[in-house]
Design an enzyme around this catalytic site. Structure first.
Site, PDB file in Angstrom:
ATOM      1  N   ALA A  52       0.843  -1.188   0.000  1.00 36.29           N
ATOM      2  CA  ALA A  52       0.000   0.000   0.000  1.00 36.29           C
ATOM      3  C   ALA A  52       0.881   1.241   0.000  1.00 36.29           C
ATOM      4  O   ALA A  52       2.099   1.136   0.121  1.00 36.29           O
ATOM      5  CB  ALA A  52      -0.892   0.010   1.244  1.00 36.29           C
ATOM      6  N   MET A  53       0.228   2.404  -0.120  1.00 33.44           N
ATOM      7  CA  MET A  53       0.982   3.655  -0.229  1.00 33.44           C
ATOM      8  C   MET A  53       0.250   4.793   0.474  1.00 33.44           C
ATOM      9  O   MET A  53      -0.958   4.971   0.274  1.00 33.44           O
ATOM     10  CB  MET A  53       1.214   3.964  -1.714  1.00 33.44           C
ATOM     11  CG  MET A  53       1.996   5.226  -1.961  1.00 33.44           C
ATOM     12  SD  MET A  53       3.673   5.126  -1.239  1.00 33.44           S
ATOM     13  CE  MET A  53       3.940   6.844  -0.846  1.00 33.44           C
ATOM     14  N   ASN A 109      -0.009   8.065   0.203  1.00 35.49           N
ATOM     15  CA  ASN A 109      -0.234   9.372  -0.429  1.00 35.49           C
ATOM     16  C   ASN A 109      -1.124  10.248   0.451  1.00 35.49           C
ATOM     17  O   ASN A 109      -2.138   9.792   0.971  1.00 35.49           O
ATOM     18  CB  ASN A 109      -0.915   9.168  -1.774  1.00 35.49           C
ATOM     19  CG  ASN A 109      -0.293   8.035  -2.551  1.00 35.49           C
ATOM     20  OD1 ASN A 109       0.879   8.060  -2.844  1.00 35.49           O
ATOM     21  ND2 ASN A 109      -1.088   7.007  -2.830  1.00 35.49           N
ATOM     22  N   GLU A 141      -0.201   2.714   6.975  1.00 32.98           N
ATOM     23  CA  GLU A 141      -0.342   3.821   6.016  1.00 32.98           C
ATOM     24  C   GLU A 141      -0.933   5.048   6.703  1.00 32.98           C
ATOM     25  O   GLU A 141      -0.513   6.172   6.446  1.00 32.98           O
ATOM     26  CB  GLU A 141      -1.204   3.405   4.823  1.00 32.98           C
ATOM     27  CG  GLU A 141      -0.711   2.160   4.074  1.00 32.98           C
ATOM     28  CD  GLU A 141       0.759   2.179   3.728  1.00 32.98           C
ATOM     29  OE1 GLU A 141       1.328   3.260   3.522  1.00 32.98           O
ATOM     30  OE2 GLU A 141       1.364   1.078   3.675  1.00 32.98           O
TER      31      GLU A 141
HETATM   32  C1  7MK Z   1       5.710  -1.732   2.626  1.00 33.27           C
HETATM   33  C2  7MK Z   1       6.186   2.003   0.363  1.00 33.27           C
HETATM   34  C3  7MK Z   1       5.136   2.550   1.294  1.00 33.27           C
HETATM   35  C4  7MK Z   1       7.430  -2.427   1.087  1.00 33.27           C
HETATM   36  C5  7MK Z   1       6.728  -2.606   2.268  1.00 33.27           C
HETATM   37  C6  7MK Z   1       5.387  -0.668   1.814  1.00 33.27           C
HETATM   38  C7  7MK Z   1       6.110  -0.488   0.606  1.00 33.27           C
HETATM   39  C8  7MK Z   1       7.105  -1.377   0.262  1.00 33.27           C
HETATM   40  C9  7MK Z   1       4.308   0.316   2.231  1.00 33.27           C
HETATM   41  C10 7MK Z   1       5.822   0.701  -0.270  1.00 33.27           C
HETATM   42  C11 7MK Z   1       4.842   1.715   2.548  1.00 33.27           C
HETATM   43  N1  7MK Z   1       5.624   3.861   1.738  1.00 33.27           N
HETATM   44  O1  7MK Z   1       3.905   2.403   3.321  1.00 33.27           O
HETATM   45  O2  7MK Z   1       5.980   1.632   3.335  1.00 33.27           O
HETATM   46 ZN    ZN Z   2       5.598   2.491   5.022  1.00 33.23          ZN
END
Ligand code: 7MK
Ligand code: ZN
Length: 876
Positions: free
Chosen positions: A267-268, A270, A303
């Protein structure tokens, strides 16, 4: 497709940006093959960057440049320079408006970075460097800007989303929709997001501690609208928890979450518009297992927590990635521990760390929590950055205590709100708020490798003094031959012969954190009547290996009596490890295998213990995974590991058959499904018993699995029964179950992914032939990372037995798939290749086959930067 440009980026080369971007206006006209992007940037010379007006350097990859204007005047193409990965524009004033028009092709974007299409829906993924695939921009986290985004799209995309608040909505003369979003918080480009699609949503509200109302919305395709409740509930819990534990409130009026089927990661975060891999947000009791319910709760929280640890305070550069990730993983782990069983959460995390992060730390890609260099930053979203990074933050928490840590985090957020900062700033805030010196502790950020603590002890009966001698060392890692001693918080307790904790100081504390700071140190405990039994590294207080010569009896004693639940489990692992090591040696020597009766009896007493949390019993009963055994071995002999483990499992199953059966029956119930910790614990133990029973392959055991499969009222029980059948029933029974399951669930993407994963990871079912056949299945899609991870990843990472078949066919298969994937999605290719990069640790005949497979990847030519970095570093 990106070519391998083996540039290396170094932390020591960091410079502040030449130009700042005060505001960013984006305008998108969405079209599958030709999306038009117009950007308008308010650019200003950075006063901290020195004198003069150097050219403005923008990042840009795979973009079709249409025009460049400055303050409304077109800049002729002869004036600027198009670079392989960007644009260089001459500048003659300290402040100006830059307008760029360019085109991109979302439909052809299979890398899933930048703007792409997933099942007809537009979405973005910009972290770390995906924004440069949308438009030319200073794509670095220390350039923070206020974004306003306008999206123009045909009517088939009624939902148009971006960060912040919706400020305008209109319809064009030709019937297209125009929506404008404004994000009041300055942010780096990696936090930008855009979504457009035909989506439904569920909605809820949250009132913050200070009384502000926040609208919560979760968007998904219509067919998944019934799978949103758990994520929404988790979100509200996370919001409350962050207020209570960190004093952090949400800061916009709306918080949106979108589920997307094609996604490279989990997930991300944003700003205001989190985007999730569907598998990490959608769940219903019918379709999702307990593991996935818990994972969703953790990722939704992760997140959300980034809104402060990552967004309000972000990273100066990508070497500081663990600043936001290590801290946020620590936050989500503590949240999960508070919502569920603390000990079990810790056990799961440590088991993963020891298996996978320790292996990374001992392999060719080993790097510190704050790396010094990288070729491709996408390769550094690693277990070291995340999980070891978490452990580093946890150690600070242990050293300062909960209240001290809170003072430190308050100061950190207050001091750096709105800034892009470094790991050093985080540690400094912790120091300043507490008046402590973490000077030596900082080595955890700069030195790679897993430290080893060798512990020995001595009791002087005459004076009643017990002495612990602790020696620390750390193996060499690429680029770091010698290591300096770490500052290690070493938690321990001492048990008397009745199993009681002994007081360790004048105040009568029975739990102590020793400060290990030197290569060799002694710690004395006086006033003891008898030699105590040490319970070492309680709660796994530091990410290290502890060597201490425990006898079998001492381990059994700790399993029974230790007041630290984590260490009770750890004792069970040490006991199993010792037994399995002996079995491996016997196997190699061609001797008869035998599991000592004492070992069997310790398992029996765990199984019969009705006082322990059933989830803890399940964890203690489970033998260390083959992957864990491989990590702990000096040299990996996969065949011996599998033989030893299979033998021990079968012996335990046969010897404990009646207890397992009784326990299984006791835990069967008709209660309605709930993902509560208590219910998950019972299902976990019940299904652990079922899996053991199935190992016996006795007719009644297989019948039990078939009955559970037929009657299961939730996916946890259904999937556990199916796994038992795949692993231990006759092929026709397994085949029939697979078919029944598929017929029932073929319309559900998440369940089909589970169905793929169960097959590819099954030691008996997941043969290479079956795995290849799965790749021909209509539901398999090479362009979908979840499918790739389920089928190819399931085989390479979770089917230790078949993947390590002695003919090396598994390694060749993986190499083939990695080469094919690299053309579509370099990030996924570079991750998937991992299992064959550790070839040096294997017995020579197997290691050579792995190396050859890896070499064939290199020789295939024209690798992406992502894959090139991993493969070239692993062939050295
Ligand atoms: C978790 C980056 C994102 C690997 C593990 C996650 C990612 C890659 C979620 C993508 C995150 N910022 O929230 O860390
Ligand atoms: Zn993260």
């Amino acid at each position: 497709m990106r070519d391998a440009q083996p540039r290396t980026v170094y932390l020591k080369d960091y410079r502040v940006p030449d130009y700042l971007v005060d505001s960013t206006r984006l305008h998108f006209e969405l079209q599958p093959k030709a999306t038009l992007v117009k950007s308008q940037l308010q650019v200003r010379r950075n006063p901290e960057a020195g004198e003069g007006l150097p050219p403005l350097q923008l990042d840009g990859v795979e973009l079709e440049l249409l025009s460049v204007s400055i303050d409304g005047e077109l800049v002729p193409a002869s004036r600027y320079r198009e670079l392989p990965e960007g644009l260089s524009i001459p500048v003659d004033k300290a402040e100006f408006t830059l307008e760029i028009h360019n085109r991109i092709n979302p439909e052809e974007n299979t890398s899933l970075e930048g703007l792409y299409l997933s099942n007809g829906m537009y979405c973005t993924q910009c972290e770390a460097e995906g924004f440069r695939k949308i438009t030319y921009y200073p794509d670095r986290p220390d350039v923070m800007s206020k974004f306003t985004t306008t999206i123009v799209a045909p009517r088939q995309y009624p939902v148009l989303l971006s960060n912040g608040n919706e400020i305008e909505r209109a319809t064009t003369e030709d019937g297209r929709q125009v929506v404008t979003w404004e994000d009041p918080f300055a942010k780096p480009a990696y936090l930008f997001a855009l979504v457009a699609g035909d989506l439904q949503h569920v909605e809820d509200r949250f009132t913050t501690a200070s009384g502000r109302e926040v609208k919560l919305q979760l968007f998904t395709e219509a067919k998944n609208i019934g799978k949103c409740e758990h994520a929404m509930r988790s979100l509200k819990k996370a919001m409350r928890w962050d207020e209570e534990v960190y004093g952090r409130e949400y800061d916009l009026d709306i918080f949106m979450v979108v589920a997307v089927d094609h996604f490279n990661m989990g997930a991300m975060e944003n700003k205001g518009l989190n985007i999730f891999n569907s598998a990490c947000v959608l769940a219903s009791p019918d379709t999702a297992t307990d593991a996935s319910f818990q994972r969703i709760e953790a990722i939704v929280a992760h997140e959300y927590f980034h809104n402060w640890s990552g967004n309000r305070v972000t990273c100066r550069d990508w070497f500081q990635l663990s600043l936001k990730e290590g801290f946020t993983v620590f936050r989500d782990a503590e949240f999960s521990a508070d919502m569920n069983s603390r000990a079990v959460k810790r056990i799961e995390d440590v088991a993963m760390l020891r298996t996978a992060q320790f292996a990374e730390d001992a392999g060719p890609m080993a790097h510190p929590v704050r790396p010094d260099s990288y070729m491709e930053i996408s390769n550094f979203y690693t277990l070291t950055i995340y999980e070891k990074g978490e452990e580093v933050v946890r150690m600070i928490h242990t050293l300062l205590g909960a209240a001290g840590f809170r003072k430190g985090s308050d100061l950190y957020f207050e001091r750096h709100d709105g800034q892009a900062v470094t790991c050093e700033d985080f540690v400094k805030a912790m120091e300043d708020a507490n008046g402590v010196d973490l000077g030596q502790f900082r080595r955890w950020y700069s030195q790679a490798g897993t430290p080893v603590l060798n512990v020995s002890d001595d009791f002087d009966a005459a004076s009643g003094t017990y002495t612990l001698t602790v020696k620390q060392s750390c193996p060499a890692t690429p680029g770091q031959e010698e290591k300096l001693p770490f500052h290690i918080p070493f938690a321990l307790g001492l048990l008397d012969s009745d199993g009681n904790d002994l007081p360790l100081d004048a105040e009568g504390n029975t739990h102590k954190v020793l400060q290990v700071t030197e290569a060799e140190q002694q710690f004395r405990f006086a006033g003891l009547q008898e030699k105590p039994l040490p319970s070492l590294l309680r709660g796994f207080s530091a990410p290290v290996r502890v060597c201490y010569e425990y006898s079998l009896e001492q381990l059994q004693f700790l399993m029974r009596c230790d007041s630290d639940e984590f260490n009770r489990w750890d004792a069970s692992q040490r006991l199993a490890f010792a037994a399995l090591e002996k079995l491996q040696a016997d196997f190699r020597n061609g001797d008869t295998l035998q599991l000592p009766a004492a070992v069997i009896e310790s398992y029996r007493s765990v199984l019969q213990n009705r006082e322990l949390d059933p989830a803890l019993v399940a964890e203690m009963l489970a033998l260390p995974s083959a992957q864990t055994l491989a990590e702990q071995a000096q040299t990996i002999d996969a065949e011996a590991i599998v033989a030893a483990r299979d033998f021990a499992r079968r012996e335990l199953a046969l010897a404990l058959k009646d207890d397992l059966h009784a326990c299984y029956l006791r835990l069967c119930n008709e209660r309605e499904y709930s993902p509560s910790a208590a219910d998950i614990a019972e299902r976990s133990l019940k299904n652990t018993c079922l899996a053991y029973l199935a190992v016996t392959q006795a007719a009644d055991a297989v019948a039990l699995a078939e009955a559970q499969f037929a009657a299961a009222a939730n996916m946890t029980d259904s999937a556990a029964a199916l796994a038992a059948l795949l692993n231990h029933a006759a092929d026709d029974v397994a085949q029939a179950a697979l078919q029944t399951f598929y017929d029932r669930w073929q319309g559900d993407t998440q369940v089909v992914e589970l169905w793929f994963g169960l097959q590819s990871s099954s030691a008996s079912w997941g043969t290479l032939g079956n795995v290849r056949a799965l790749m021909q299945h209509p539901a398999f899609e090479m362009k979908n990372p979840n499918k790739v991870r389920a089928v190819i990843g399931g085989f390479a990472n979770r089917n230790f037995t078949r993947f390590h078949d002695t003919d090396g066919s598994g390694f060749q298969f993986l190499a083939e798939q990695v080469i094919a994937l690299d053309k579509l999605n370099p990030q996924i290719a570079a991750r998937l290749v991992t299992p064959i990069t550790r070839w040096k640790k294997y017995i020579p005949e197997m290691g050579e086959k792995m190396r050859a497979a890896l070499q064939s990847v290199m020789d295939s030519g024209n690798l992406s930067r992502d894959l090139y970095e991993v493969v070239s570093k692993s062939l050295v």
